[in-house]
Motif scaffolding. Structure first.
Motif, PDB file in Angstrom:
ATOM      1  N   GLY A  21       0.835  -1.182   0.000  1.00 57.68           N
ATOM      2  CA  GLY A  21       0.000   0.000   0.000  1.00 57.68           C
ATOM      3  C   GLY A  21       0.874   1.237   0.000  1.00 57.68           C
ATOM      4  N   GLU A  22       0.249   2.392   0.146  1.00 61.40           N
ATOM      5  CA  GLU A  22       1.007   3.641   0.122  1.00 61.40           C
ATOM      6  C   GLU A  22       1.988   3.738   1.290  1.00 61.40           C
ATOM      7  OE1 GLU A  22       0.170   8.465   0.018  1.00 61.40           O
ATOM      8  OE2 GLU A  22      -1.495   7.051  -0.085  1.00 61.40           O
ATOM      9  N   THR A  71      -7.834   3.789   7.985  1.00 60.51           N
ATOM     10  CA  THR A  71      -7.957   2.796   6.928  1.00 60.51           C
ATOM     11  C   THR A  71      -6.665   2.763   6.125  1.00 60.51           C
ATOM     12  OG1 THR A  71      -8.918   4.396   5.412  1.00 60.51           O
ATOM     13  CG2 THR A  71     -10.453   3.085   6.706  1.00 60.51           C
ATOM     14  N   ILE A  72      -6.357   1.583   5.624  1.00 58.61           N
ATOM     15  CA  ILE A  72      -5.168   1.395   4.799  1.00 58.61           C
ATOM     16  C   ILE A  72      -5.608   0.620   3.564  1.00 58.61           C
ATOM     17  CG2 ILE A  72      -2.904   0.317   4.634  1.00 58.61           C
ATOM     18  CD1 ILE A  72      -2.707   0.528   7.661  1.00 58.61           C
ATOM     19  N   THR A  73      -5.223   1.090   2.405  1.00 60.87           N
ATOM     20  CA  THR A  73      -5.513   0.379   1.170  1.00 60.87           C
ATOM     21  C   THR A  73      -4.288  -0.438   0.796  1.00 60.87           C
ATOM     22  OG1 THR A  73      -6.948   2.181   0.451  1.00 60.87           O
ATOM     23  CG2 THR A  73      -6.205   0.622  -1.234  1.00 60.87           C
ATOM     24  N   ILE A  74      -4.509  -1.750   0.620  1.00 59.80           N
ATOM     25  CA  ILE A  74      -3.426  -2.666   0.268  1.00 59.80           C
ATOM     26  C   ILE A  74      -3.798  -3.336  -1.044  1.00 59.80           C
ATOM     27  CG2 ILE A  74      -2.154  -4.726   0.944  1.00 59.80           C
ATOM     28  CD1 ILE A  74      -2.830  -4.002   3.861  1.00 59.80           C
ATOM     29  N   TYR A  75      -2.870  -3.320  -1.974  1.00 60.89           N
ATOM     30  CA  TYR A  75      -3.069  -3.975  -3.257  1.00 60.89           C
ATOM     31  C   TYR A  75      -2.379  -5.323  -3.213  1.00 60.89           C
ATOM     32  CZ  TYR A  75      -4.345   0.771  -4.439  1.00 60.89           C
ATOM     33  OH  TYR A  75      -4.933   2.009  -4.447  1.00 60.89           O
ATOM     34  N   ASP A  83      -8.954  -7.921   8.136  1.00 59.81           N
ATOM     35  CA  ASP A  83      -8.649  -6.856   9.088  1.00 59.81           C
ATOM     36  C   ASP A  83      -7.496  -7.229  10.010  1.00 59.81           C
ATOM     37  OD1 ASP A  83     -10.698  -5.268   8.117  1.00 59.81           O
ATOM     38  OD2 ASP A  83     -12.168  -6.139   9.489  1.00 59.81           O
TER      39      ASP A  83
END
Length: 144
Positions: free
Chosen positions: A88-89, A115-119, A126
């Motif tokens: 993620g970022e 929140t964290i966006t993970i690709y 969670d």
């Protein structure tokens, strides 16, 4: 813990220094000033083991948990290089060799993100555990 010499009038304590014994007419021993037991470095990992969710404690014994916690710290510090399964970022996700249905999340810093966006190609769920000493280390559960 050091054991004091035995045979000094049946009392428990520590012998006085040699100079003070020579100046003293008796061979009495003075009482212990500190009665502490020091443990190895594994104590902090055992404290972390206690904070794990019950579902993980059923799978992982304390000795394996100690190895897992050390591995997590080394991955976070970059000592161990491991292939990422997600990114993620501000985060990276790795497989957890000790737990099949769980992943290791390493944040770039220990800021608390809502929140964290993970690709990733994996079904990542969670966070179920966060290290109290280093907030950037977390355990994620695989999504069903």
């Amino acid at each position: 813990m050091k054991i004091p010499p035995i045979g000094s009038f049946g009392t428990f304590g520590v012998l006085r220094h040699k100079e003070s014994r020579e100046n003293s007419k008796t061979n009495f021993i003075k009482p212990l000033e500190k009665d502490t037991i020091s443990f190895g470095t594994n104590v902090r990992y055992i404290k972390k083991y206690v904070t794990l969710p019950e579902e993980i404690k059923k799978i992982l014994n304390p000795q394996d948990a100690i190895d897992m916690f050390r591995d997590m710290e080394w991955v976070a510090k970059g000592v161990i290089k491991r292939g990422k399964i997600g990114e993620g970022e501000h985060s990276k996700v790795y497989k957890n060799p000790w737990l099949e249905d769980y992943y290791l999340l390493i944040l770039d810093n220990d800021d608390n993100y809502d929140t964290i966006t993970i690709y990733s190609g994996e079904n990542i769920g969670d966070s179920i555990w966060q290290d109290e000493d280093n907030k950037s280390i977390q355990i994620l559960k695989r999504a069903s």
